[in-house]
Structures are given as structure tokens and as C-alpha cells.
Design a protein around this motif. Structure first.
Motif, short mmCIF file in Angstrom:
data_model
loop_
_atom_site.label_atom_id
_atom_site.label_comp_id
_atom_site.label_asym_id
_atom_site.label_seq_id
_atom_site.Cartn_x
_atom_site.Cartn_y
_atom_site.Cartn_z
N SER A 1 72.71 44.56 -41.52
CA SER A 1 73.38 45.52 -40.63
C SER A 1 72.96 46.94 -40.98
CB SER A 1 74.90 45.40 -40.77
OG SER A 1 75.33 44.14 -40.30
N ARG A 2 72.67 47.72 -39.94
CA ARG A 2 72.24 49.10 -40.16
C ARG A 2 72.84 50.01 -39.08
NH1 ARG A 2 67.54 46.09 -41.36
NH2 ARG A 2 66.61 46.56 -43.39
N ASN A 3 73.05 51.28 -39.45
CA ASN A 3 73.48 52.30 -38.50
C ASN A 3 72.38 53.34 -38.34
OD1 ASN A 3 76.08 51.42 -37.82
ND2 ASN A 3 76.96 52.31 -39.68
N LEU A 4 71.96 53.53 -37.10
CA LEU A 4 70.99 54.57 -36.76
C LEU A 4 71.72 55.64 -35.97
CD1 LEU A 4 67.42 54.05 -35.24
CD2 LEU A 4 69.01 55.67 -34.21
N ALA A 5 71.64 56.89 -36.43
CA ALA A 5 72.35 57.98 -35.76
C ALA A 5 71.37 58.93 -35.08
CB ALA A 5 73.21 58.75 -36.76
N ILE A 6 71.72 59.35 -33.89
CA ILE A 6 70.96 60.38 -33.16
C ILE A 6 71.92 61.53 -32.91
CG2 ILE A 6 69.77 60.94 -31.00
CD1 ILE A 6 68.97 57.95 -30.85
N VAL A 7 71.53 62.72 -33.34
CA VAL A 7 72.36 63.91 -33.14
C VAL A 7 71.77 64.74 -32.01
CG1 VAL A 7 73.32 65.98 -34.21
CG2 VAL A 7 73.00 63.91 -35.59
N GLY A 8 72.52 64.87 -30.92
CA GLY A 8 72.05 65.60 -29.75
C GLY A 8 72.15 64.74 -28.50
N GLY A 9 73.04 65.12 -27.58
CA GLY A 9 73.28 64.32 -26.39
C GLY A 9 72.70 64.90 -25.12
N GLY A 10 71.59 65.65 -25.26
CA GLY A 10 70.86 66.11 -24.09
C GLY A 10 69.92 65.02 -23.60
N ALA A 11 69.02 65.38 -22.69
CA ALA A 11 68.11 64.39 -22.12
C ALA A 11 67.24 63.74 -23.20
CB ALA A 11 67.23 65.04 -21.06
N LYS B 1 81.83 67.72 -24.86
CA LYS B 1 82.64 66.59 -24.40
C LYS B 1 81.88 65.68 -23.44
CE LYS B 1 86.64 67.46 -26.41
NZ LYS B 1 87.24 66.50 -27.37
N GLU B 2 80.71 66.16 -22.96
CA GLU B 2 79.91 65.37 -22.03
C GLU B 2 78.47 65.31 -22.46
OE1 GLU B 2 81.03 65.03 -17.48
OE2 GLU B 2 80.81 67.13 -18.05
N LEU B 3 77.82 64.19 -22.15
CA LEU B 3 76.38 64.07 -22.36
C LEU B 3 75.65 64.86 -21.28
CD1 LEU B 3 76.11 60.21 -22.91
CD2 LEU B 3 75.88 61.96 -24.69
N LEU B 4 74.39 65.18 -21.55
CA LEU B 4 73.49 65.78 -20.56
C LEU B 4 74.14 66.90 -19.74
CD1 LEU B 4 72.74 62.23 -19.80
CD2 LEU B 4 70.74 63.68 -20.00
N PRO B 5 74.59 67.97 -20.38
CA PRO B 5 75.29 69.03 -19.65
C PRO B 5 74.43 69.70 -18.57
CG PRO B 5 74.79 69.70 -21.91
CD PRO B 5 74.51 68.26 -21.83
N SER C 1 63.47 65.35 -12.53
CA SER C 1 63.55 64.92 -13.93
C SER C 1 63.59 63.40 -13.97
CB SER C 1 64.81 65.51 -14.56
OG SER C 1 64.99 65.01 -15.86
N LEU C 2 62.70 62.79 -14.74
CA LEU C 2 62.66 61.33 -14.86
C LEU C 2 62.98 60.93 -16.29
CD1 LEU C 2 59.43 60.56 -12.80
CD2 LEU C 2 61.74 59.84 -12.22
N ILE C 3 63.97 60.08 -16.45
CA ILE C 3 64.38 59.60 -17.77
C ILE C 3 64.11 58.11 -17.84
CG2 ILE C 3 66.34 59.29 -19.34
CD1 ILE C 3 67.59 61.80 -18.04
N GLY C 4 63.18 57.73 -18.71
CA GLY C 4 62.85 56.32 -18.90
C GLY C 4 63.92 55.62 -19.70
N THR C 5 64.29 54.42 -19.29
CA THR C 5 65.37 53.70 -19.98
C THR C 5 64.85 52.62 -20.93
OG1 THR C 5 65.59 52.32 -17.99
CG2 THR C 5 67.08 54.18 -18.20
N GLY C 6 63.52 52.59 -21.15
CA GLY C 6 62.95 51.70 -22.16
C GLY C 6 62.68 50.29 -21.70
N ASP C 7 63.11 49.94 -20.47
CA ASP C 7 62.96 48.56 -19.98
C ASP C 7 62.13 48.53 -18.69
OD1 ASP C 7 64.79 49.95 -18.48
OD2 ASP C 7 66.28 48.35 -18.40
N LYS C 8 61.14 49.41 -18.63
CA LYS C 8 60.28 49.54 -17.44
C LYS C 8 61.10 49.88 -16.20
CE LYS C 8 56.29 46.91 -18.99
NZ LYS C 8 55.25 45.92 -18.63
N SER C 9 62.08 50.76 -16.42
CA SER C 9 62.89 51.30 -15.34
C SER C 9 63.12 52.77 -15.67
CB SER C 9 64.21 50.55 -15.22
OG SER C 9 64.91 50.94 -14.05
N ALA C 10 63.50 53.57 -14.67
CA ALA C 10 63.71 55.00 -14.91
C ALA C 10 64.79 55.54 -13.98
CB ALA C 10 62.40 55.77 -14.72
#
Length: 373
Positions: free
Chosen positions: A149-159, A188-192, A331-340
Motif C-alpha cells: 500500500s502506498r500514498n501518492l500526493a499531488i499538491v495543486g488542484g489546477g489543470a 474550495k474548488e478544483l480548476l478555478p 483547453s483540452l485535458i487528457g484523462t489518461g484513457d485515450k479520452s479528453a
């Protein structure tokens, strides 16, 4: 009379400039590029590389090859200072390099200096080579022991942080179901910066993928094995990636160039420093006076041609051509599963067709740098 033109950084604008220079070389002009890496990452395909959809070669521009085709010189080194009086660039590993005109396209890095412990233990998303080295190492440890088990953290909720979380999740699930990705956002919100539909859709998608959202949590300390928030919330972590608001290196402000409130070089509509006409800048490191735009790769790509034209025009003594960045952009955001997900103002759309369209555009963009002239 000969002139030395120095390009600092191998960003998208400079890559395009070098590609165009091959067909429009000017006699007695010595063009030089200094970059701390031979392989320049293309930001449009980098998340896809993280997800395992593209190889390293497919997502990187060979700067040494590009400079050779442009009959230019390549210096692999890091710029650490700019002496405007002597007209020279200070380097980490060699003596100063003189110039008559200089252009900067060195990108930006996440703001990490405000939290000293983050500098020691968090991995910024840029510079990309350091980010990728740590990402590859983490993947190797997961592959070696997928059940831990592992925890990966990402700091920053922009694009950037959201796209990284989605693409990392897709790649990691191929090897392990024991990793939890945590996304921390001060607000309080992602992607302001995005419209309401995109914000809600991505928030739902992240949670559907099992990514834990920590909204309204400001990280104020990073340790080797945990992060601590201002609220007192603690999380044990195995690795922390830092994807907060972009910042400029300190030596830009120290050079004496006129900068904006965040430390980026202030340029006019010709991509020319408002204080020093022999200095040009493009991409993230530049802010166009009266036309500020988000720090996004789409602008760096579009600034390549006008930067090339105006640098050549200033050498030839011709009037410069103004460049006006578009106010609205897709703006195009890829979702990692060959979709955007496409975002335009308050409108949004999610489809595999968007990814295939983006994939075709990105591959065409990269193809121009692999052609021999």
C-alpha cells in the motif's frame, strides 16, 4: 557585420524558431542555443507519456539535432544570470556567453520556495527531466512490489495537477491496486480558471477513479514520509508531486529586466522586453503587456513564428510585426484513457473523439522536428 544571437532555453517557441531558421538562415549571424537538456519535452503529450500512451522519444524534441540542422551552436548548460550591461549570459558550468541579441524561452516552475520543506522533499512538475526521473523510479518500486500500500500526493488542484492525477492513476492501475492518489487544493474548488461544467465533471471523474480530494487544505510542510496542512491534517506519503501556480527563476528579477508582479519578463506586442529592446522572450517566462494570458503551452506554440519573424526583422533593421494572443482558446485535458475533456469558457465536452483529434494535432506538431532539410 556579424552578430551573436543567443537563445536561452529549449521551449516550444525556440524549437519552432530553430525549425524555421533552417530555411531562412541569415549570413554573418551566429545563432546559439543554451539548454540544460538535449531533449525538450512537449507539454501537449507529456501527460500521455505519464499514462504510458506515448514513448519518451515521441514526446521529446532533440534540440542538439535541431540546432545542427539550423546551422546553430548548441551549449548544454544552465543559465543562472543575465548581465544586461556586458550583454552576456552567466552559466553554471562555463564562462559567460556574450550576445548581441538574446531570446528567453525557459518556461516556468511551480512556486515551491514559499515552503522550505517542500523544496527538500516534494518533486516539482518542472523541470520535466527531474520530474520524469522520479516518476520512473516510483513506477519501478511499484512494479517490484505491487501489493504494498502506498500514498501518492499531488499538491495543486489546477489543470496541471488534475491532469497529472488522472494520467498517473491510469498508469499505476496497470501494475497495482494498492496505491491511493491524494489531490490537495488550497481553494474550495478544483480548476478555478475553468467553467462550472468542467469543474464539476472533473471532480466527479477524479472521485470515480478513486482519487481522494482534499479541498480547502493548504499544505504548509512536507517531510520525507508525510505532509502537513494548515488545518492540522496529516497524511503519510510515499511520494509528493508539486503542481502549484507557475513562477519564474529569481535571476530574471535580479537581471534588471522589467517584470510583472509574479516575476515574469514583461514584453510588448513584438515579444520584446519593454525595458531592453535587444531582449526577446516567449512562452511561460513572458507576460505580454496589456495582453496577459494563462501560462499554457498553446501560447508558447503560437508565439514561435512571430518570435522568429521579429528576431530576424530586428537583425535586418526592418519594422517589427505585432502579435496579439487570442482571448479565448480551447483547453483540452487528457484523462489518461485515450479520452479528453474540451473546455471553452463555460462549455465542456468529454469524448474519446477529442483525444484522437488532439493526438493527431500533437503528432503533426512533433513531426515537423524530425524532418531533414
Amino acid at each position: 557585420m556579424s552578430q551573436d544571437i543567443l537563445l536561452i532555453g529549449g521551449g516550444h517557441s525556440h524549437a519552432i524558431l530553430l525549425q524555421k531558421w533552417q530555411d531562412h538562415n541569415i549570413n554573418q549571424i551566429h545563432l546559439k542555443l543554451i539548454s540544460d537538456t538535449e531533449q525538450a519535452p512537449y507539454s501537449g503529450m507529456l501527460p500521455g507519456h505519464v499514462a504510458g500512451l506515448y514513448s519518451y522519444e515521441e514526446t521529446h524534441i532533440d534540440l542538439r539535432r535541431l540546432t545542427k540542422l539550423a546551422a546553430a551552436e548548441f551549449y548544454q548548460d544552465q543559465a543562472i544570470g543575465l548581465d544586461l550591461k556586458q550583454k552576456q549570459i552567466l552559466c553554471r558550468n562555463r564562462s559567460p556567453i556574450p550576445f548581441d541579441k538574446v531570446s528567453l524561452d525557459i518556461g516556468s516552475t511551480p512556486t515551491i520556495t514559499s515552503i522550505p520543506s517542500a523544496k527538500d522533499y516534494a518533486i516539482p512538475a518542472k523541470p520535466v527531466p527531474i520530474f520524469l526521473e522520479n516518476w520512473y523510479q516510483f513506477l519501478a518500486t511499484v512494479e517490484a512490489n505491487p501489493n504494498q500500500s502506498r500514498n501518492l500526493a499531488i499538491v495543486g488542484g489546477g489543470a496541471g495537477g488534475v491532469e497529472l492525477a488522472l494520467n498517473m492513476q491510469q498508469r499505476l492501475q496497470k501494475n497495482s491496486n494498492s496505491i491511493t492518489i491524494h489531490l490537495f487544493q488550497r481553494g474550495k474548488e478544483l480548476l478555478p480558471q475553468q467553467g462550472k461544467w468542467v469543474r464539476k465533471h472533473l471532480s466527479n471523474l477524479l472521485q470515480k477513479r478513486g482519487i481522494k480530494l482534499h479541498l480547502g487544505e493548504a499544505v504548509n510542510a512536507v517531510f520525507p514520509d508525510r505532509i502537513v496542512c494548515e488545518s492540522g491534517y496529516n497524511l503519510d506519503t510515499d511520494i509528493v508531486f508539486w503542481v502549484t501556480q507557475a513562477s519564474a527563476p529569481q535571476w530574471i528579477a535580479e537581471s534588471g529586466l522589467t517584470i510583472d508582479e509574479r516575476g515574469f519578463i514583461l514584453v510588448n506586442e513584438y515579444l520584446q522586453s519593454v525595458s531592453h529592446p535587444f531582449v526577446f522572450a516567449a512562452g511561460d517566462i513572458a507576460t505580454i503587456k496589456n495582453h496577459p494570458r494563462p501560462k499554457a503551452g498553446v501560447f508558447a506554440v503560437r508565439q514561435g513564428k512571430p518570435l522568429f519573424q521579429n528576431l530576424q526583422r530586428t537583425i535586418l533593421g526592418k519594422p517589427l510585426k505585432p502579435y496579439h494572443p487570442q482571448k479565448h482558446y480551447l483547453s483540452l485535458i487528457g484523462t489518461g484513457d485515450k479520452s479528453a475533456i474540451a473546455s471553452w469558457g463555460n462549455f465542456g465536452f468529454h469524448s474519446p473523439l477529442l483525444w484522437h483529434w488532439k493526438d493527431r494535432i500533437d503528432r503533426q506538431f512533433m513531426a515537423q522536428f524530425s524532418r531533414n532539410h
